[in-house]
Design a protein around this motif. Structure first.
Motif, mmCIF file in Angstrom:
data_model
loop_
_atom_site.group_PDB
_atom_site.id
_atom_site.type_symbol
_atom_site.label_atom_id
_atom_site.label_comp_id
_atom_site.label_asym_id
_atom_site.label_seq_id
_atom_site.Cartn_x
_atom_site.Cartn_y
_atom_site.Cartn_z
ATOM 1 N N SER A 1 17.358 63.536 37.724
ATOM 2 C CA SER A 1 18.437 63.164 38.257
ATOM 3 C C SER A 1 18.111 62.627 39.701
ATOM 4 O O SER A 1 18.870 61.945 40.308
ATOM 5 N N PHE A 2 16.962 62.744 40.248
ATOM 6 C CA PHE A 2 16.490 62.033 41.377
ATOM 7 C C PHE A 2 15.526 60.912 41.448
ATOM 8 O O PHE A 2 14.625 60.577 42.305
ATOM 9 N N GLY A 3 15.088 60.600 40.229
ATOM 10 C CA GLY A 3 14.409 59.464 39.712
ATOM 11 C C GLY A 3 12.778 59.615 39.649
ATOM 12 O O GLY A 3 12.028 58.987 39.514
ATOM 13 N N ALA A 4 12.561 61.075 39.300
ATOM 14 C CA ALA A 4 11.151 61.465 39.259
ATOM 15 C C ALA A 4 10.779 61.400 37.915
ATOM 16 O O ALA A 4 11.421 61.696 36.938
ATOM 17 N N GLU A 5 9.520 61.123 37.572
ATOM 18 C CA GLU A 5 8.691 61.404 36.230
ATOM 19 C C GLU A 5 8.628 62.960 36.051
ATOM 20 O O GLU A 5 8.006 63.604 37.031
ATOM 21 N N ALA A 6 8.721 63.526 34.842
ATOM 22 C CA ALA A 6 8.626 64.600 34.672
ATOM 23 C C ALA A 6 8.444 64.986 33.125
ATOM 24 O O ALA A 6 8.700 64.059 32.457
ATOM 25 N N ILE A 7 7.291 65.921 32.931
ATOM 26 C CA ILE A 7 6.741 66.345 31.671
ATOM 27 C C ILE A 7 6.669 67.666 31.323
ATOM 28 O O ILE A 7 6.517 68.459 32.326
#
Length: 260
Positions: free
Chosen positions: A61-67
């Protein structure tokens, strides 16, 4: 040397479920930590690593890459290692930057990145420490009367490689003016192969005795480089419980935002 920052962010905290998503002055802890990581230079990738889809959705939602990484990861170090494969990280070094470290100045992370880039001699792990004034040492000693496990100190050799970390205050001062006391800051950067080596090692006797995971590296002969950083009059504190959120908010009101 190429460097990636991995931000382990576990939703299922026993003491504070959903902790990375809790707001501090209107911005979640996780977004604050991600912004601090983004403020550094020389880092080619930042990945948030979690066991829960709710963290994934929030991060995006704030533009971060997440895994997503396995729920079975016992700590941030294991989750950072799992992230290498899960996110196909190719960088040569990995910095583990915990998702609740909202009061960590970006220049502390920068010092770790710089050490990877500039150092001419080999080391396995890099970690920061800060020189303590006599007043700070006395304050820590008083704190330890109430909570003996509060605060960790480190001693290191002439090449800035760690000799020992302890919950005791090191060194013991018999004569003043020869050595300073340094407080360890619990952040770690690993050469890729060193991280793989570390997670494959069994917990060591000193690690289990003091409850300090970095002692495992020393007991197995790994080199831990200590970089000295200046907090520049910023307050060093962590968010471990619900009441710590109010403390963190008061610190930010008083000292200003680390990253705008």
């Amino acid at each position: 040397m190429s460097v990636a920052i991995v931000i382990p962010a576990r939703y299922g905290s026993s003491r504070l479920p959903g902790k990375p998503m809790l707001p501090i002055l209107g911005t979640s802890m996780l977004e604050r930590v991600w912004r601090i990581a983004k403020a550094t230079k020389g880092c080619s990738r930042i990945v948030i690593s979690t066991e829960d889809e709710r963290i994934i959705d929030h991060a995006r939602s704030f533009g971060a890459e997440a895994i997503l990484t396995p729920e079975s990861c016992r700590n941030g170090t294991e989750r950072s290692f799992a992230t290498i494969k899960a996110a196909s990280i190719t960088e040569e070094a990995i910095i583990n930057f915990q998702g609740d470290a909202v009061l960590t100045p970006p220049w502390v992370i920068q010092a770790m990145i710089d050490e990877f880039e500039k150092s001419q001699d080999a080391f396995d792990i890099v970690t920061p420490a800060t020189r303590m004034s006599e007043e700070a040492v006395q304050s820590l000693a008083e704190s330890k009367k109430i909570n003996p496990a509060s605060g960790t100190t480190v001693v290191f050799d002439k090449k800035s490689n760690a000799l020992y970390f302890s919950k005791n205050i090191l060194p013991f001062v018999r004569a003043k003016g020869f050595a300073s006391t340094y407080r360890h800051i619990g952040l770690y950067g690993y050469r890729r192969e060193a991280l793989e080596q570390y997670v494959a090692l069994e917990p060591s006797p000193l690690e289990l005795t003091e409850g300090l995971e970095q002692l495992r590296a020393l007991e197995y002969g790994m080199t831990v480089r200590v970089v000295i950083v200046d907090y520049q009059n910023r307050t060093h504190a962590s968010v471990d419980a619900l009441e710590d959120i109010g403390i963190a908010e008061e610190i930010i009101r008083r000292e200003g935002e680390l990253v705008l």
